[in-house]
Structure formats: structure tokens, C-alpha cells
Design a protein around this motif. Structure first.
Motif, PDB file in Angstrom:
ATOM      1  N   LEU A 109     -12.417  -1.102  12.811  1.00  0.00           N
ATOM      2  CA  LEU A 109     -13.848  -1.223  13.113  1.00  0.00           C
ATOM      3  C   LEU A 109     -14.648  -0.134  12.386  1.00  0.00           C
ATOM      4  O   LEU A 109     -15.748  -0.410  11.880  1.00  0.00           O
ATOM      5  N   GLY A 110     -14.098   1.082  12.325  1.00  0.00           N
ATOM      6  CA  GLY A 110     -14.789   2.160  11.609  1.00  0.00           C
ATOM      7  C   GLY A 110     -14.969   1.835  10.131  1.00  0.00           C
ATOM      8  O   GLY A 110     -16.042   2.066   9.560  1.00  0.00           O
ATOM      9  N   LEU A 111     -13.923   1.281   9.507  1.00  0.00           N
ATOM     10  CA  LEU A 111     -14.033   0.877   8.099  1.00  0.00           C
ATOM     11  C   LEU A 111     -15.094  -0.203   7.934  1.00  0.00           C
ATOM     12  O   LEU A 111     -15.897  -0.182   6.987  1.00  0.00           O
ATOM     13  N   ALA A 112     -15.096  -1.165   8.867  1.00  0.00           N
ATOM     14  CA  ALA A 112     -16.060  -2.268   8.771  1.00  0.00           C
ATOM     15  C   ALA A 112     -17.492  -1.757   8.898  1.00  0.00           C
ATOM     16  O   ALA A 112     -18.383  -2.185   8.145  1.00  0.00           O
ATOM     17  N   ILE A 113     -17.723  -0.813   9.832  1.00  0.00           N
ATOM     18  CA  ILE A 113     -19.079  -0.261   9.993  1.00  0.00           C
ATOM     19  C   ILE A 113     -19.492   0.510   8.745  1.00  0.00           C
ATOM     20  O   ILE A 113     -20.622   0.377   8.261  1.00  0.00           O
ATOM     21  N   ALA A 114     -18.549   1.320   8.219  1.00  0.00           N
ATOM     22  CA  ALA A 114     -18.864   2.138   7.035  1.00  0.00           C
ATOM     23  C   ALA A 114     -19.223   1.275   5.825  1.00  0.00           C
ATOM     24  O   ALA A 114     -19.994   1.706   4.962  1.00  0.00           O
ATOM     25  N   ILE A 115     -18.666   0.072   5.737  1.00  0.00           N
ATOM     26  CA  ILE A 115     -18.967  -0.808   4.595  1.00  0.00           C
ATOM     27  C   ILE A 115     -20.118  -1.753   4.911  1.00  0.00           C
ATOM     28  O   ILE A 115     -21.034  -1.942   4.103  1.00  0.00           O
ATOM     29  N   ALA A 116     -20.095  -2.362   6.110  1.00  0.00           N
ATOM     30  CA  ALA A 116     -21.020  -3.460   6.407  1.00  0.00           C
ATOM     31  C   ALA A 116     -22.449  -2.993   6.622  1.00  0.00           C
ATOM     32  O   ALA A 116     -23.388  -3.660   6.158  1.00  0.00           O
ATOM     33  N   VAL A 117     -22.644  -1.862   7.314  1.00  0.00           N
ATOM     34  CA  VAL A 117     -24.016  -1.427   7.610  1.00  0.00           C
ATOM     35  C   VAL A 117     -24.776  -1.047   6.333  1.00  0.00           C
ATOM     36  O   VAL A 117     -25.882  -1.565   6.097  1.00  0.00           O
ATOM     37  N   PRO A 118     -24.224  -0.156   5.458  1.00  0.00           N
ATOM     38  CA  PRO A 118     -24.947   0.109   4.200  1.00  0.00           C
ATOM     39  C   PRO A 118     -25.130  -1.153   3.347  1.00  0.00           C
ATOM     40  O   PRO A 118     -26.185  -1.336   2.720  1.00  0.00           O
ATOM     41  N   LEU A 119     -24.105  -2.017   3.354  1.00  0.00           N
ATOM     42  CA  LEU A 119     -24.207  -3.246   2.562  1.00  0.00           C
ATOM     43  C   LEU A 119     -25.322  -4.146   3.092  1.00  0.00           C
ATOM     44  O   LEU A 119     -26.102  -4.716   2.307  1.00  0.00           O
ATOM     45  N   THR A 140     -18.943 -14.662   3.945  1.00  0.00           N
ATOM     46  CA  THR A 140     -18.280 -15.966   3.933  1.00  0.00           C
ATOM     47  C   THR A 140     -16.762 -15.807   3.974  1.00  0.00           C
ATOM     48  O   THR A 140     -16.065 -16.527   4.714  1.00  0.00           O
ATOM     49  N   ALA A 141     -16.237 -14.851   3.196  1.00  0.00           N
ATOM     50  CA  ALA A 141     -14.787 -14.627   3.174  1.00  0.00           C
ATOM     51  C   ALA A 141     -14.292 -14.136   4.528  1.00  0.00           C
ATOM     52  O   ALA A 141     -13.261 -14.594   5.038  1.00  0.00           O
ATOM     53  N   GLY A 142     -15.046 -13.221   5.137  1.00  0.00           N
ATOM     54  CA  GLY A 142     -14.630 -12.680   6.427  1.00  0.00           C
ATOM     55  C   GLY A 142     -14.628 -13.719   7.524  1.00  0.00           C
ATOM     56  O   GLY A 142     -13.776 -13.693   8.414  1.00  0.00           O
ATOM     57  N   VAL A 143     -15.576 -14.666   7.457  1.00  0.00           N
ATOM     58  CA  VAL A 143     -15.659 -15.705   8.489  1.00  0.00           C
ATOM     59  C   VAL A 143     -14.605 -16.777   8.277  1.00  0.00           C
ATOM     60  O   VAL A 143     -14.001 -17.285   9.226  1.00  0.00           O
ATOM     61  N   SER A 144     -14.339 -17.128   7.017  1.00  0.00           N
ATOM     62  CA  SER A 144     -13.491 -18.289   6.733  1.00  0.00           C
ATOM     63  C   SER A 144     -11.996 -17.953   6.649  1.00  0.00           C
ATOM     64  O   SER A 144     -11.164 -18.838   6.874  1.00  0.00           O
ATOM     65  N   LEU A 145     -11.644 -16.702   6.336  1.00  0.00           N
ATOM     66  CA  LEU A 145     -10.222 -16.373   6.166  1.00  0.00           C
ATOM     67  C   LEU A 145      -9.600 -15.960   7.500  1.00  0.00           C
ATOM     68  O   LEU A 145     -10.050 -15.000   8.121  1.00  0.00           O
ATOM     69  N   PRO A 146      -8.559 -16.656   7.960  1.00  0.00           N
ATOM     70  CA  PRO A 146      -7.871 -16.222   9.188  1.00  0.00           C
ATOM     71  C   PRO A 146      -7.205 -14.867   8.968  1.00  0.00           C
ATOM     72  O   PRO A 146      -6.782 -14.539   7.856  1.00  0.00           O
ATOM     73  N   PHE A 216     -12.256  -8.912   8.709  1.00  0.00           N
ATOM     74  CA  PHE A 216     -12.636  -9.835   9.782  1.00  0.00           C
ATOM     75  C   PHE A 216     -13.906  -9.357  10.485  1.00  0.00           C
ATOM     76  O   PHE A 216     -14.795 -10.155  10.814  1.00  0.00           O
ATOM     77  N   ALA A 217     -14.005  -8.036  10.720  1.00  0.00           N
ATOM     78  CA  ALA A 217     -15.159  -7.494  11.465  1.00  0.00           C
ATOM     79  C   ALA A 217     -16.377  -7.294  10.585  1.00  0.00           C
ATOM     80  O   ALA A 217     -17.511  -7.254  11.081  1.00  0.00           O
ATOM     81  N   LEU A 218     -16.140  -7.169   9.284  1.00  0.00           N
ATOM     82  CA  LEU A 218     -17.235  -6.877   8.348  1.00  0.00           C
ATOM     83  C   LEU A 218     -18.283  -7.989   8.328  1.00  0.00           C
ATOM     84  O   LEU A 218     -19.492  -7.715   8.239  1.00  0.00           O
ATOM     85  N   ALA A 219     -17.837  -9.235   8.434  1.00  0.00           N
ATOM     86  CA  ALA A 219     -18.741 -10.378   8.270  1.00  0.00           C
ATOM     87  C   ALA A 219     -19.876 -10.382   9.305  1.00  0.00           C
ATOM     88  O   ALA A 219     -21.058 -10.397   8.919  1.00  0.00           O
ATOM     89  N   PHE A 272     -15.914  -5.629  18.624  1.00  0.00           N
ATOM     90  CA  PHE A 272     -14.762  -4.864  19.115  1.00  0.00           C
ATOM     91  C   PHE A 272     -13.879  -5.747  19.999  1.00  0.00           C
ATOM     92  O   PHE A 272     -12.646  -5.698  19.910  1.00  0.00           O
ATOM     93  N   SER A 273     -14.513  -6.557  20.829  1.00  0.00           N
ATOM     94  CA  SER A 273     -13.741  -7.451  21.697  1.00  0.00           C
ATOM     95  C   SER A 273     -12.999  -8.501  20.869  1.00  0.00           C
ATOM     96  O   SER A 273     -11.838  -8.817  21.144  1.00  0.00           O
ATOM     97  N   PHE A 274     -13.677  -9.037  19.844  1.00  0.00           N
ATOM     98  CA  PHE A 274     -13.019 -10.016  18.979  1.00  0.00           C
ATOM     99  C   PHE A 274     -11.821  -9.380  18.259  1.00  0.00           C
ATOM    100  O   PHE A 274     -10.785 -10.023  18.054  1.00  0.00           O
ATOM    101  N   LEU A 275     -11.983  -8.108  17.861  1.00  0.00           N
ATOM    102  CA  LEU A 275     -10.894  -7.432  17.149  1.00  0.00           C
ATOM    103  C   LEU A 275      -9.660  -7.271  18.042  1.00  0.00           C
ATOM    104  O   LEU A 275      -8.524  -7.381  17.569  1.00  0.00           O
TER     105      LEU A 275
END
Length: 340
Positions: A109-119, A140-146, A216-219, A272-275
Motif C-alpha cells: 500500500l505504501g508503494l501504491a500511495i507513493a506512485i499513485a498520488v503524485p501520478l 486499466t492494467a491494475g483493474v484488469s490484471l488478476p 492492484f492498489a495503484l489503480a 487496504f481492505s481489498f488488499l
């Protein structure tokens, strides 16, 4: 302060019916699953008499209502029952494995926040640019890839083809000993113990599973950040701030991002719950000894107490995380929870 204490108490009271509902649903679903735990634990060569003896010993000869009240009575005394597959109390098994799952989830989750929020912020301020398109591709990749496919793909590339990653088997390579148990987080315990070799080895083991969860969390985080920032940048108060000649960075971060962070924080609680749910598959792919892999093994063995303990612990974590998010929201916007 009093209003915040009342809000916390009210939120805890509101969560009680949900937790009770989770207890009822998990109890009914485990009993409705195919398979008979008495047959499983009696063994393949057991006769009918032996199976019946095991069923009586497990308390499965009683009605569902009797079993439910016994289960709830044990929960009120702080007991989750005994795991039949491991022979260890469920609470003890969960407490032993929970740090492994939390360490993986929090780093992902920390990695996802560090990338997703600035992006998301950059995509909102540069509409139509390559950053905006990159944000859409990652969403799209994060939502579609299991998650299991992403994990297997990363293992194939970085372990099998390139050989850059250690074998995806557990929290630490077999060449290293586990650090002394302090927090249960190998990275933190290794740092406290001053063992940098174990710290680096545990980080290497974490990279691939944590990045799998990160994608997965980034999307949802990037998508919500972009949408919230677009709404904030188009609002009247931002236009007024620009008209007053404030600096671009002040308008962007002190006005637009501060207000856009409210829905982003709410999304973080759900992510976080989904993760925690996605952890089940990721832990199996990477042989990670967390509560997710424990739940899968318990489900295969029809280990009712272990499955119910896992579901209940996930529900309690969900309630706790959302309560923490609500408290953060009141710090950012004092009007939240006061009825103003």
C-alpha cells in the motif's frame, strides 16, 4: 474534542451489527460448504463408527443453533477455538501469522500511495499529456490484471528469466536465520537487531509480492486522486486563489490537494481492505506464511474454527482501519463528523 470522542464511540457502536453479521454469515457459509470435516480428520481408511466418533468429538453432531451459541459464547470469552489442521489455538495461529500479512500489505500500500498520488496529481494538472495517458494505462492494467497473474508474471520475468529476484518461497531465503521476534515485521526486527544482511534479504523477498499488491492498489488510488484533483481545480475557491495572484504551488497543494485528499483518504481505507483479501492469492503464489495462506489451507481441510477466525479478524481489521481513516478526516476537515 468531545465531539470527536462521541464520533469514535458512535462509529464503534455502528460497527457492532456489522461484526455480528459477519459472525453469522461466516458460521453459516462454513457449514454450507461441501465436505465433511469429520471424514477428513478421521482419515481415508476410517469406518463409519470412527467417523461418527470424530464428529461427536468435534461437536458436529449437534444442531447448527447449538453450535452457533457455543461458538459465540467462546468468542465472548476471547476464544476462537482450536485449529484442527495445525492443532494450535486459532487466535495464536492468527497472531503468529498476522505480522507477515500486515508487513506485506502495508509495504504494498505504501508503494501504491507513493506512485499513485503524485501520478494522479500530475495527470490532473497535465490533461492529455503522456503522464495522463500513462496514468490511464496503469489504472486499466491494475483493474484488469488478476493479482495471481501479475505475481506469476513477475516471478517468470525477474526470477526465472533474469535471475534478479530470490526464489519466491517465504519471507526469507534459506541461507538466513529469522531475526529475533520483536514486532513480527522482519524488516523492522532486523533493523532493531542491527543485522543489515537480514534486512536487505527480507527486502529482496518483499519486492515482488509487494509490487504485485502495489499494482492492484495503484489503480483505484490514482483514479480517485486524478478525479478529485480535477474537481478541486475546477472549483470556485481555486479560481479565486488564482485571481488573487497566489503562487501556483500554493494553489495546487494548499487549496486543491488539501480538499481533494478527503475522498482519496476514504478510498485508501477501502483499498487496504481489498488488499487484505487480495493477499490470499498473493501469499499462495509467493508461499508467504501469512493469514491468507492459512485461510486457504483451512478452507481445503474444512477447518471451521480457522476459517471463521480468519473472516472475523478481517472484519475487525476493516472496522479498525475505517475508524482510523475517519479520525484522519476529522484532522483534515474539522467539520467531518460534527454535523456541520
Amino acid at each position: 474534542m468531545n465531539s470527536k470522542v462521541k464520533m469514535v464511540g458512535w462509529r464503534v457502536l455502528q460497527a457492532l451489527p456489522s461484526v455480528f453479521g459477519v459472525i453469522v454469515i461466516s458460521f453459516v457459509l462454513t457449514r454450507a460448504l461441501p465436505g465433511d470435516p469429520a471424514v477428513y480428520f478421521a482419515g481415508a481408511m476410517a469406518d463409519e463408527e470412527s467417523i461418527e466418533q470424530v464428529r461427536v468429538a468435534l461437536g458436529l453432531d449437534r444442531s447448527w443453533i447449538e453450535q452457533f451459541f457455543i461458538y459465540v459464547g467462546n468468542l465472548l470469552q476471547g476464544e476462537m477455538g482450536m485449529s484442527l489442521s495445525t492443532g494450535v489455538p486459532v487466535a495464536e495461529e492468527l497472531m503468529k501469522r498476522l505480522p507477515a500479512s500486515l508487513e506485506l500489505t502495508l509495504i504494498g500500500l505504501g508503494l501504491a500511495i507513493a506512485i499513485a498520488v503524485p501520478l494522479g496529481v500530475l495527470a490532473a494538472t497535465r490533461l492529455g499529456s503522456w503522464i495522463d495517458h500513462l496514468c490511464r494505462v496503469l489504472v486499466t492494467a491494475g483493474v484488469s490484471l488478476p493479482t495471481f497473474f501479475t505475481g506469476l508474471f513477475l516471478i517468470y520475468i525477474f526470477y526465472y528469466l533474469l535471475g534478479w529476484s530470490p526464489s519466491p518461497l517465504g519471507r526469507l531465503d534459506i541461507l538466513y536465520l529469522s531475526p529475533p521476534h520483536i514486532t513480527g515485521f522482519y524488516t523492522v526486527d532486523a533493523l532493531i537487531d542491527g543485522d543489515m544482511e537480514v534486512f536487505i534479504a527480507s527486502i529482496k523477498q518483499l519486492i515482488l509480492p509487494a509490487f504485485t499488491l502495489c499494482l492492484f492498489a495503484l489503480a483505484p488510488i490514482a483514479r480517485m486522486t486524478r478525479a478529485a484533483m480535477l474537481g478541486a481545480l475546477a472549483s470556485d475557491y481555486v479560481r479565486t486563489a488564482r485571481a488573487n495572484g497566489l503562487r501556483r504551488s500554493t494553489v495546487l497543494f494548499a487549496y486543491a490537494f488539501k480538499n481533494a485528499s478527503l475522498p482519496v483518504l476514504t478510498t485508501l481505507g477501502m483499498v487496504f481492505s481489498f488488499l487484505l483479501g487480495a493477499n490470499v492469492l498473493v501469499e499462495k503464489v509467493f508461499s508467504w506464511p501469512g493469514i491468507g495462506s492459512f485461510a486457504v489451507e483451512a478452507l481445503v481441510a474444512s477447518d471451521y474454527a480457522a476459517v471463521q477466525g480468519f473472516v472475523l479478524s478481517m472484519a475487525l481489521l476493516f472496522v479498525a482501519v475505517n475508524l482510523i481513516i475517519d479520525l484522519f478526516l476529522t484532522l483534515i476537515d474539522p467539520r467531518v463528523g460534527t454535523g456541520e
